[in-house]
Design a protein around this motif. Sequence first.
Motif, mmCIF file in Angstrom:
data_model
loop_
_atom_site.group_PDB
_atom_site.id
_atom_site.type_symbol
_atom_site.label_atom_id
_atom_site.label_comp_id
_atom_site.label_asym_id
_atom_site.label_seq_id
_atom_site.Cartn_x
_atom_site.Cartn_y
_atom_site.Cartn_z
ATOM 1 N N ILE A 191 0.982 -1.181 0.210
ATOM 2 C CA ILE A 191 0.135 0.084 -0.136
ATOM 3 C C ILE A 191 0.774 1.236 0.139
ATOM 4 O O ILE A 191 0.512 2.110 -0.795
ATOM 5 N N VAL A 192 1.996 1.326 0.842
ATOM 6 C CA VAL A 192 2.606 2.394 1.056
ATOM 7 C C VAL A 192 3.592 2.557 -0.430
ATOM 8 O O VAL A 192 3.547 3.738 -0.767
ATOM 9 N N ARG A 193 3.837 1.450 -1.035
ATOM 10 C CA ARG A 193 4.757 1.600 -2.286
ATOM 11 C C ARG A 193 3.745 1.914 -3.497
ATOM 12 O O ARG A 193 3.978 2.206 -4.622
ATOM 13 N N GLY A 194 2.375 1.909 -3.309
ATOM 14 C CA GLY A 194 1.567 2.307 -4.438
ATOM 15 C C GLY A 194 1.184 1.070 -5.165
ATOM 16 O O GLY A 194 0.602 1.359 -6.404
ATOM 17 N N ARG A 195 1.395 -0.050 -4.816
ATOM 18 C CA ARG A 195 0.821 -1.233 -5.653
ATOM 19 C C ARG A 195 -0.625 -1.346 -5.511
ATOM 20 O O ARG A 195 -1.451 -0.888 -4.424
ATOM 21 N N THR A 196 -1.208 -1.683 -6.825
ATOM 22 C CA THR A 196 -2.648 -1.831 -6.881
ATOM 23 C C THR A 196 -3.278 -2.954 -6.310
ATOM 24 O O THR A 196 -2.407 -3.862 -5.852
ATOM 25 N N VAL A 197 -4.636 -2.930 -6.314
ATOM 26 C CA VAL A 197 -5.170 -4.143 -5.640
ATOM 27 C C VAL A 197 -5.029 -5.384 -6.374
ATOM 28 O O VAL A 197 -5.003 -6.379 -5.801
ATOM 29 N N ASN A 198 -4.608 -5.108 -7.638
ATOM 30 C CA ASN A 198 -4.457 -6.500 -8.546
ATOM 31 C C ASN A 198 -3.024 -6.798 -8.666
ATOM 32 O O ASN A 198 -2.726 -7.800 -9.313
ATOM 33 N N SER A 199 -2.326 -6.298 -7.901
ATOM 34 C CA SER A 199 -0.761 -6.575 -8.061
ATOM 35 C C SER A 199 -0.777 -7.909 -7.511
ATOM 36 O O SER A 199 -1.110 -8.482 -6.533
ATOM 37 N N THR A 200 0.302 -8.884 -8.180
ATOM 38 C CA THR A 200 0.522 -10.227 -7.627
ATOM 39 C C THR A 200 1.525 -10.363 -6.792
ATOM 40 O O THR A 200 1.984 -11.323 -6.269
ATOM 41 N N ARG A 201 2.488 -9.085 -6.377
ATOM 42 C CA ARG A 201 3.448 -9.221 -5.548
ATOM 43 C C ARG A 201 3.012 -9.932 -4.173
ATOM 44 O O ARG A 201 2.364 -9.334 -3.748
ATOM 45 N N GLY A 202 3.695 -10.860 -3.666
ATOM 46 C CA GLY A 202 3.384 -11.420 -2.263
ATOM 47 C C GLY A 202 2.043 -12.215 -2.304
ATOM 48 O O GLY A 202 1.581 -12.629 -1.182
ATOM 49 N N ARG A 203 1.362 -12.490 -3.505
ATOM 50 C CA ARG A 203 0.092 -13.413 -3.750
ATOM 51 C C ARG A 203 0.284 -14.277 -4.589
ATOM 52 O O ARG A 203 0.994 -13.911 -5.437
ATOM 53 N N PRO A 204 -0.415 -15.421 -4.537
ATOM 54 C CA PRO A 204 -0.276 -16.655 -5.523
ATOM 55 C C PRO A 204 -0.815 -15.914 -6.998
ATOM 56 O O PRO A 204 -1.828 -15.219 -6.932
ATOM 57 N N PRO A 205 -0.186 -16.337 -8.050
ATOM 58 C CA PRO A 205 -0.752 -15.715 -9.291
ATOM 59 C C PRO A 205 -2.222 -16.288 -9.582
ATOM 60 O O PRO A 205 -2.536 -17.278 -8.944
ATOM 61 N N THR A 206 -2.976 -15.520 -10.300
ATOM 62 C CA THR A 206 -4.172 -15.797 -10.525
ATOM 63 C C THR A 206 -4.256 -17.011 -11.954
ATOM 64 O O THR A 206 -3.767 -16.746 -12.839
ATOM 65 N N PRO A 207 -5.183 -18.014 -11.534
ATOM 66 C CA PRO A 207 -4.900 -18.978 -12.504
ATOM 67 C C PRO A 207 -5.628 -18.548 -13.728
ATOM 68 O O PRO A 207 -6.525 -17.471 -13.896
ATOM 69 N N PRO A 208 -5.292 -18.859 -14.996
ATOM 70 C CA PRO A 208 -5.570 -18.387 -16.284
ATOM 71 C C PRO A 208 -7.337 -18.637 -16.649
ATOM 72 O O PRO A 208 -7.780 -19.502 -15.988
ATOM 73 N N GLN A 209 -7.846 -17.788 -17.166
ATOM 74 C CA GLN A 209 -9.238 -17.771 -17.524
ATOM 75 C C GLN A 209 -9.821 -18.878 -18.567
ATOM 76 O O GLN A 209 -8.933 -19.168 -19.214
ATOM 77 N N PRO A 210 -10.904 -19.429 -18.642
ATOM 78 C CA PRO A 210 -11.094 -20.192 -19.775
ATOM 79 C C PRO A 210 -10.776 -19.886 -20.990
ATOM 80 O O PRO A 210 -10.155 -20.769 -21.697
ATOM 81 N N LYS A 211 -10.996 -18.778 -21.388
ATOM 82 C CA LYS A 211 -10.392 -18.341 -22.725
ATOM 83 C C LYS A 211 -9.093 -18.468 -23.017
ATOM 84 O O LYS A 211 -8.419 -18.993 -23.787
#
Length: 263
Positions: A191-211
């Motif tokens: 938050i302090v560094r200005g990362r957006t809510v959708n940033s993947t840093r420190g979180r597991p990557p979002t699985p690919p969507q069906p398409k």
Amino acid sequence: MTGSDATPSFRLAYVPGMTPTKWVRIWNERLPGVPLTLVGVAPDEAFGLLRGGGADAGFVRLPVDGDDLSAIPLYTETSVVVVPKDHLIASTEEISTGDLGDEIVLHPLDDVLGWEALPGKPAFERPATTEDAIELVAAGIGVLIVPQSLARLHHRKDLTYRTVVDAPASRVALSWPEEKTTELVEEFIGIVRGRTVNSTRGRPPTPPQPKQRKAATGKTGGKPGAKAGGKTGSKTGGKPAAGKNPRGASSAAAKRGKPRRRP
């Protein structure tokens, strides 16, 4: 409750003059289920509070007094001199420390600028706090050089301040115990560094969507033998070749193959 059953929370320390409002608001928007508690602390007590577990992280003034604490520098404050409104210095926009040669410059015990040599003339004794020093300035006993945020914090109608171009500056940083870099600490760092809510840093990557998954495997979801884009057949867009009927034989050949009746 203890252990994994305990309700998660986050304690954020901050030194006088620091305003964490913006980051607290973003935290409450992103993690409404994790309450954030603000803990005010004196500059000389901030690092002890972090080491003792009194806060998970804190906005402090550099330098950090040990290798066991991590820190991210955020910004450097402008230093200003606080004077009465009718003081000669109030008639200019900025000064240098050399302009204070004839002034009594107060040096409170909680000073955060780390002077090597204080300009001006020393006071008879050092005020205990910056707030006490402000009262002495209002009484006409001397002037005070502080970070601009502290001048604003202790604002009085009968006082003003001006920039001191060559005074030491105070740097503000976010600090926390290195061995306690928890997921919530990482979240606040983002938050302090200005990362957006959708940033993947420190979180597991979002699985690919069906398409995306179909594109990766070469599947389009169409009929077998169909080309990508849904087109089939030749470059004519799927129309029968010229001269042929849909049944695979020309109309002329069909007429020749029909026997004639004799009278």
